[in-house]
Write an enzyme that holds these catalytic residues in place. Structure first.
Site, PDB file in Angstrom:
ATOM      1  N   HIS A 182     -10.448  -6.628  -1.530  1.00 34.00           N
ATOM      2  CA  HIS A 182      -9.048  -6.697  -1.121  1.00 34.00           C
ATOM      3  C   HIS A 182      -8.960  -6.878   0.386  1.00 34.00           C
ATOM      4  O   HIS A 182      -9.892  -6.578   1.117  1.00 34.00           O
ATOM      5  CB  HIS A 182      -8.281  -5.428  -1.541  1.00 34.00           C
ATOM      6  CG  HIS A 182      -8.814  -4.151  -1.017  1.00 34.00           C
ATOM      7  ND1 HIS A 182      -9.963  -3.560  -1.508  1.00 34.00           N
ATOM      8  CD2 HIS A 182      -8.371  -3.327  -0.038  1.00 34.00           C
ATOM      9  CE1 HIS A 182     -10.186  -2.421  -0.866  1.00 34.00           C
ATOM     10  NE2 HIS A 182      -9.244  -2.260   0.052  1.00 34.00           N
ATOM     11  N   HIS A 209      -6.159  -6.283   3.743  1.00 37.31           N
ATOM     12  CA  HIS A 209      -4.971  -5.572   4.207  1.00 37.31           C
ATOM     13  C   HIS A 209      -4.184  -6.482   5.135  1.00 37.31           C
ATOM     14  O   HIS A 209      -4.765  -7.087   6.049  1.00 37.31           O
ATOM     15  CB  HIS A 209      -5.378  -4.321   5.007  1.00 37.31           C
ATOM     16  CG  HIS A 209      -6.166  -3.316   4.239  1.00 37.31           C
ATOM     17  ND1 HIS A 209      -5.585  -2.209   3.654  1.00 37.31           N
ATOM     18  CD2 HIS A 209      -7.486  -3.238   3.963  1.00 37.31           C
ATOM     19  CE1 HIS A 209      -6.525  -1.493   3.058  1.00 37.31           C
ATOM     20  NE2 HIS A 209      -7.685  -2.103   3.233  1.00 37.31           N
ATOM     21  N   GLU A 254     -12.391   1.818   0.239  1.00 39.44           N
ATOM     22  CA  GLU A 254     -11.483   2.730  -0.453  1.00 39.44           C
ATOM     23  C   GLU A 254     -11.501   2.557  -1.968  1.00 39.44           C
ATOM     24  O   GLU A 254     -11.489   3.528  -2.716  1.00 39.44           O
ATOM     25  CB  GLU A 254     -10.036   2.539   0.036  1.00 39.44           C
ATOM     26  CG  GLU A 254      -9.860   2.566   1.539  1.00 39.44           C
ATOM     27  CD  GLU A 254     -10.036   1.198   2.181  1.00 39.44           C
ATOM     28  OE1 GLU A 254     -10.267   0.201   1.465  1.00 39.44           O
ATOM     29  OE2 GLU A 254      -9.959   1.110   3.406  1.00 39.44           O
ATOM     30  N   ASP A 304       0.878  -1.170   0.000  1.00 43.46           N
ATOM     31  CA  ASP A 304       0.000   0.000   0.000  1.00 43.46           C
ATOM     32  C   ASP A 304       0.918   1.223   0.000  1.00 43.46           C
ATOM     33  O   ASP A 304       1.807   1.326   0.851  1.00 43.46           O
ATOM     34  CB  ASP A 304      -0.868  -0.022   1.261  1.00 43.46           C
ATOM     35  CG  ASP A 304      -1.972   1.018   1.250  1.00 43.46           C
ATOM     36  OD1 ASP A 304      -1.709   2.164   0.802  1.00 43.46           O
ATOM     37  OD2 ASP A 304      -3.075   0.709   1.706  1.00 43.46           O
ATOM     38  N   ILE A 305       0.745   2.134  -0.945  1.00 45.18           N
ATOM     39  CA  ILE A 305       1.641   3.296  -1.011  1.00 45.18           C
ATOM     40  C   ILE A 305       1.261   4.384  -0.011  1.00 45.18           C
ATOM     41  O   ILE A 305       1.994   5.344   0.169  1.00 45.18           O
ATOM     42  CB  ILE A 305       1.754   3.877  -2.443  1.00 45.18           C
ATOM     43  CG1 ILE A 305       0.408   4.336  -2.971  1.00 45.18           C
ATOM     44  CG2 ILE A 305       2.415   2.865  -3.374  1.00 45.18           C
ATOM     45  CD1 ILE A 305       0.511   5.166  -4.248  1.00 45.18           C
TER      46      ILE A 305
END
Length: 129
Positions: free
Chosen positions: A92, A94, A87, A28-29
């Site tokens: 997805h 995390h 988001e 994750d950026i």
């Protein structure tokens, strides 16, 4: 095409950690903590629990070695897992190195890491995969 599908297709650069026929994992950026990783199905589906059953169980099996690598690469109590799904409209999960449940608080400000720090985090995780 979702943002994650563009990352999977290579249209948007990423700090890739792992990939197979069904899943893709990358940093994750805008992480909660350094090493924060996203695991996504290659299939475009918005809601996590709308994925076909083989994808649900397969995603955890795909994520396990990545989570173990995160635990070895970063000073943390364990690798936490969270499914939020707000988001990006692409299912997805995390994977976040955590010391407490507060480390999974998505309302906290995200880190702004330099490309060099992101690359270093990617290399640390890849060392253990």
């Amino acid at each position: 095409m979702t943002l994650f599908s563009k990352i999977i297709a290579g249209e948007i650069p990423s700090y890739k950690l792992a990939e197979n026929d069904q899943f893709f994992a990358f940093l994750d950026i805008f992480p909660l903590r350094e090493g924060h990783t996203l695991v996504v199905p290659k299939m475009e589906v918005d809601d996590f629990f709308d994925m076909p059953e083989p994808y649900l169980s397969g995603m955890l099996a795909f994520a396990r070695p990545i989570a173990k690598a995160i635990e070895k690469a970063f000073d943390c109590n364990r690798c936490g897992l969270s499914v939020v799904g707000l988001e990006v409209p692409h299912a997805h999960l995390h994977l976040v190195p955590i010391d407490s449940s507060d480390d999974l608080n998505f309302t906290r400000p995200k880190l702004k890491l330099s490309p060099e720090r992101l690359k270093a985090a990617q290399e640390k995780i890849l060392r253990y995969l």
